[in-house]
Design an enzyme around this catalytic site. Structure first.
Site, PDB file in Angstrom:
ATOM      1  N   ASP A  99     -44.881  28.430 -28.018  1.00  0.00           N
ATOM      2  CA  ASP A  99     -44.540  27.421 -29.025  1.00  0.00           C
ATOM      3  C   ASP A  99     -44.477  26.033 -28.371  1.00  0.00           C
ATOM      4  OD1 ASP A  99     -42.158  27.687 -27.651  1.00  0.00           O
ATOM      5  OD2 ASP A  99     -40.894  27.882 -29.440  1.00  0.00           O
ATOM      6  N   SER A 100     -44.658  25.998 -27.040  1.00  0.00           N
ATOM      7  CA  SER A 100     -44.820  24.711 -26.342  1.00  0.00           C
ATOM      8  C   SER A 100     -46.032  23.962 -26.886  1.00  0.00           C
ATOM      9  CB  SER A 100     -44.958  24.939 -24.830  1.00  0.00           C
ATOM     10  OG  SER A 100     -45.922  25.945 -24.557  1.00  0.00           O
ATOM     11  N   ASP A 149     -45.914  33.591 -29.426  1.00  0.00           N
ATOM     12  CA  ASP A 149     -44.521  33.148 -29.262  1.00  0.00           C
ATOM     13  C   ASP A 149     -43.913  32.899 -30.636  1.00  0.00           C
ATOM     14  OD1 ASP A 149     -42.355  32.463 -27.750  1.00  0.00           O
ATOM     15  OD2 ASP A 149     -43.139  30.522 -27.092  1.00  0.00           O
ATOM     16  N   LYS A 175     -43.281  37.263 -28.223  1.00  0.00           N
ATOM     17  CA  LYS A 175     -42.149  36.880 -27.373  1.00  0.00           C
ATOM     18  C   LYS A 175     -41.137  36.180 -28.270  1.00  0.00           C
ATOM     19  CE  LYS A 175     -42.202  33.097 -24.491  1.00  0.00           C
ATOM     20  NZ  LYS A 175     -41.076  32.297 -25.012  1.00  0.00           N
ATOM     21  N   GLU A 209     -36.955  34.248 -28.129  1.00  0.00           N
ATOM     22  CA  GLU A 209     -35.887  33.744 -27.265  1.00  0.00           C
ATOM     23  C   GLU A 209     -34.530  34.347 -27.617  1.00  0.00           C
ATOM     24  OE1 GLU A 209     -35.809  29.455 -27.277  1.00  0.00           O
ATOM     25  OE2 GLU A 209     -37.930  29.307 -26.716  1.00  0.00           O
ATOM     26  N   GLU A 241     -36.290  31.807 -17.588  1.00  0.00           N
ATOM     27  CA  GLU A 241     -36.620  30.378 -17.444  1.00  0.00           C
ATOM     28  C   GLU A 241     -35.459  29.596 -16.846  1.00  0.00           C
ATOM     29  OE1 GLU A 241     -38.359  28.443 -20.872  1.00  0.00           O
ATOM     30  OE2 GLU A 241     -38.258  26.468 -19.903  1.00  0.00           O
TER      31      GLU A 241
HETATM   32  O1  KIV Z   1     -43.635  28.248 -25.098  1.00  0.00           O
HETATM   33  C1  KIV Z   1     -43.801  28.313 -23.870  1.00  0.00           C
HETATM   34  O2  KIV Z   1     -44.746  27.737 -23.316  1.00  0.00           O
HETATM   35  C2  KIV Z   1     -42.838  29.069 -23.074  1.00  0.00           C
HETATM   36  C3  KIV Z   1     -42.813  28.815 -21.597  1.00  0.00           C
HETATM   37  C4  KIV Z   1     -41.473  29.043 -21.032  1.00  0.00           C
HETATM   38  C5  KIV Z   1     -43.821  29.620 -20.850  1.00  0.00           C
HETATM   39  O3  KIV Z   1     -42.114  29.845 -23.599  1.00  0.00           O
END
Ligand code: KIV
Length: 278
Positions: free
Chosen positions: A47-48, A86, A116, A118, A185
């Site tokens: 999500d970056s 993500d 993924k 968080e 992280e």
């Molecule tokens: O969204 C992202 O790029 C991440 C990084 C920590 C790899 O979650």
């Protein structure tokens, strides 16, 4: 040797055999193609993308539709790497049902192999529900950018015994809930080492020292394409911003001065045909 598509089972095997796992983010077709060609094991459609590609201030505004759009491009580019989508802010935190449906979109529409998300203790039942629905999940603990305001900014986490203990417990809970790997992280290297030793599933570090089972970097950080801020842990392998700027300036100058295009870049027509035209 013939290459095979990488699965979460292969990633687990890599930990057991002591082989390091490599992971990078990608958000588009050409980057995914090159990372796959380079032999990267896991590609994260992070999500970056919100900050590196879409220009948002942080990752909070990123939507499911935006994530699916980028995931589709990445899966068209990479044949072998394990592709992880993500889950963006508020796509998994409201209910197990919504979390499963959104995780399912990454697989059905995006073509991803896993997701993924968080969080630790607070999301363990959500992780369990998604895994139970047949979708592999990577956890993400330590510095979690979606809850940055709760953490007091982009800061290293787990610097005292109490918070470090909580991160270790979060990792164990994610493993127990069925996650196939955990991303760590911005936590002190000795804490990441302890987690890596205690977990059966692999750890993937970013700013978590050298002892994790694998490493991940945000591709725009490692290519020098994002300079709003550079975290201490982001090694820059090349300065592509510099190269791109030079190319754009040279092109502009050449057009202004009539240096580009030359004959070499132009199409021709037979003189006789040209004469026929009124
Ligand atoms: O969204 C992202 O790029 C991440 C990084 C920590 C790899 O979650």
């Amino acid at each position: 040797m013939e290459r095979k598509k990488i699965t979460p089972v292969d990633i687990q095997k890599m930990k057991e055999e002591g082989r390091k796992i490599t992971m990078l983010t990608a958000y588009d077709y050409p980057t995914a193609l090159l990372e796959d060609r380079a032999g990267i094991d896991i590609i994260l459609v992070g999500d970056s993308v919100g900050m590196t590609v879409l220009g948002y201030e942080n990752t909070i505004p990123v939507t499911m539709d935006e994530m699916i759009h980028h995931t589709k491009a990445v899966t068209r580019g990479a044949r072998y790497a394990l592709i992880i989508g993500d889950m963006p802010f508020m796509s998994y935190n409201t209910s197990e049902r919504e979390a499963i449906l959104n995780a399912g979109r990454f697989m059905k529409e995006g073509g991803a192999d896993a997701v993924k998300l968080e969080g630790g203790a607070s999301v363990k039942e959500i992780v369990r529900a998604i895994v139970k629905a047949g979708i592999p999940v990577m956890g993400h603990i330590g510095l979690t950018p979606q809850t940055i305001s709760m953490l007091g900014g982009f800061k290293v986490q787990g610097k005292d015994a109490q918070t470090a203990q909580r991160i270790i417990e979060d990792a164990l809970l994610l493993e127990e809930a069925g996650a196939f790997a955990v991303l760590l992280e911005a936590i002190p290297a000795p804490i990441a080492r302890r987690i890596t030793e205690r977990l059966k599933i692999p750890t993937i570090g970013i700013g978590a020292g050298p002892d994790c089972d694998g490493q991940v970097l945000v591709v725009h950080d490692m290519l020098g394409l994002f300079d709003r801020f550079t975290p201490k842990f982001a090694k820059r392998y090349v300065n592509l911003s510099h190269e791109m700027l030079k190319a754009f300036e040279t092109y502009r100058e050449e057009v202004l001065q009539g240096i580009f295009p030359t004959d070499q870049h132009s199409f021709h027509i037979d003189e006789k045909e040209l004469e026929k035209i009124k």
